[in-house]
Design an enzyme around this catalytic site. Sequence first.
Site, PDB file in Angstrom:
ATOM      1  N   TYR A 363     -29.349  46.061  18.686  1.00  0.00           N
ATOM      2  CA  TYR A 363     -28.497  45.055  18.060  1.00  0.00           C
ATOM      3  C   TYR A 363     -27.122  45.609  17.713  1.00  0.00           C
ATOM      4  O   TYR A 363     -26.119  44.910  17.783  1.00  0.00           O
ATOM      5  CB  TYR A 363     -29.159  44.528  16.777  1.00  0.00           C
ATOM      6  CG  TYR A 363     -30.133  43.394  17.004  1.00  0.00           C
ATOM      7  CD1 TYR A 363     -29.774  42.073  16.767  1.00  0.00           C
ATOM      8  CD2 TYR A 363     -31.421  43.645  17.458  1.00  0.00           C
ATOM      9  CE1 TYR A 363     -30.665  41.037  16.970  1.00  0.00           C
ATOM     10  CE2 TYR A 363     -32.330  42.614  17.670  1.00  0.00           C
ATOM     11  CZ  TYR A 363     -31.953  41.310  17.425  1.00  0.00           C
ATOM     12  OH  TYR A 363     -32.831  40.285  17.638  1.00  0.00           O
ATOM     13  N   TYR A 367     -21.667  47.561  19.126  1.00  0.00           N
ATOM     14  CA  TYR A 367     -20.571  47.681  18.154  1.00  0.00           C
ATOM     15  C   TYR A 367     -20.160  49.141  17.980  1.00  0.00           C
ATOM     16  O   TYR A 367     -18.976  49.450  17.809  1.00  0.00           O
ATOM     17  CB  TYR A 367     -20.987  47.073  16.816  1.00  0.00           C
ATOM     18  CG  TYR A 367     -21.337  45.607  16.913  1.00  0.00           C
ATOM     19  CD1 TYR A 367     -20.343  44.648  17.092  1.00  0.00           C
ATOM     20  CD2 TYR A 367     -22.653  45.178  16.853  1.00  0.00           C
ATOM     21  CE1 TYR A 367     -20.653  43.302  17.198  1.00  0.00           C
ATOM     22  CE2 TYR A 367     -22.976  43.832  16.957  1.00  0.00           C
ATOM     23  CZ  TYR A 367     -21.981  42.897  17.134  1.00  0.00           C
ATOM     24  OH  TYR A 367     -22.296  41.572  17.248  1.00  0.00           O
TER      25      TYR A 367
END
Length: 579
Positions: A363, A367
């Site tokens: 997840y 990023y």
Amino acid sequence: MSAMIDYKAEAKAIEQKHAADYLAEVLEILPWGFRKFIPGEYWKIYKREGFFAANLFLTGLKDQAKKISYRLALDDDQLINEAEASARMCESFLINAVGDYDLAWYMAEAYAINKRVELPDTEKLGVYPAMMRLTDGRWWRRALRKVHARGLETLAIKANAVHVRRSTYASVDTVKRRGEQKARNARILENIKAVNEVGDEYSLAELAALNVSNPSIRRAELMTRIAGFQVMADQQGHVGEFYTWTAPSKYHAVLSRSGARNPKFKGYTPRETQAYLSKQWAKARAELKRAGIKPYGFRVVEPHHDATPHWHMLFFMPFGQVLKCREILRRYALEVDGDEEGAQKQRFKAVAIDKSKGTAAGYIAKYIAKAIDGFKLDADLYGNTANDAARNIEAWASTWNIRQFQQIGGASVTVWRELRRLKAEDTGTNEFLERARAAADRGDWAEYCNLNDAGQIALMLSDETETGRYGDVKQKRVIGIQTAVGNLLGGSDEVITRVHTWIIGQPNQQAEGAQSAQGEAAAPWSTVNNCTEDLKKLEQYKRMQTTAYEEFRLLIESGDYSPGKFDEFYEEWLYERGF
């Protein structure tokens, strides 16, 4: 019959003449890079919103430029000259005060405030060490570079030069300047050598490649720790949650994707937005603690296309605490301007981690990669290549000094890195310490955290008290680790992790230092001296996952090092951190 005068057209012509004159006046004080697009932006606002709005836009740029008492167009050499002149001015205050440091500080403080630099904290440091900083050209070089870089970028944001349709995350000038700075630093690191008392020699560039300042190693370590938290959660039956916090509209300079100015924007810088988010998190964390909720995981900060920071948080906790945690985080995310349009949908998002669709690390991996080196990413949300996005984000974080990654909960990563320096024979008969060392060595973050969850293993600091170059007491340096757990005699086991004394400098300086330290002539310095043995010994640095090099890199980037010069300040600085 005389022709009727078109007063409306005449008034419009006069207005446009005034507009053009004011535009020329403001352009005169702006750096050349801004003069290319400011006119187009001004006339666009003039046609869309009118004369008054367009002039307010220019006035904002003018006011921003005037906030810095020297021209924004200065190059780095001119900034260095400005720094030296500022140091000499403060030195004159000290001389004229004839030993009265309070009086000297009073004058120097007013001078520094006028330069818009961040002042040393006299309550923390004392007046004398603070004053000594203001008489040092290198201190001024760092301070002025910081003010100059942020001043230019603030101007770029207000000038609508940072957004998806012009330059994403950071302005073109800032990205270029950061690239030049990194190239300059790389050359410096190639020319600086480290030698210890047994003759091991490495360039700082070689050490950088084996340290967390290396983007791939930094990314790998972060992912190792995140995956370890997932393992801990699975062991305890906890669940994962992924949250996103976004600041209120008044912090955003540009409307999403269109590139149009946001009429609600109040001129906040990315650093001020980060301070707002940090303040809200401090309040939320305090309430979480009162509610008995202790999430663990990571927080990642990244910029929107217009440089406004937002947060992603990957947290683990017992399932029974999820609803309360969400309620608290939502409340503080919406505490300011929570009733504005779109706030309920955009300002706070919560996603339960579904392990059937991927791991928790999955997840957050994109990023982290996007913020570091673009690893295994094709493009970002705005169509930039992964490398370009990572380059611009790094320039953004460096300019605004924003901490991109923060561990929440878990055991100390600094102790983890010290353990990774050790070998099995170093821990002696202490089985507990050996288990922790072995876990760290094989990258088992979960096992390490389980063993050191209450700080059973602590850093060991040097007993030596040293005075720094500015007259204040240096921070005690790390020399090892210690623990009271597992000691068969009921005492404390201590293990030294920093076993070498290093001389840092350019080859001719090191040779002199090595000769004086060992009492005999050192071998001639060259980059291939004892090459085979030295390359073998580089393996030990794979255990040195320490922030010392990263701190040193930031030091030279900020201006405390210039090519051709390397004095005892750097040697002292590295020594006190146990390099």
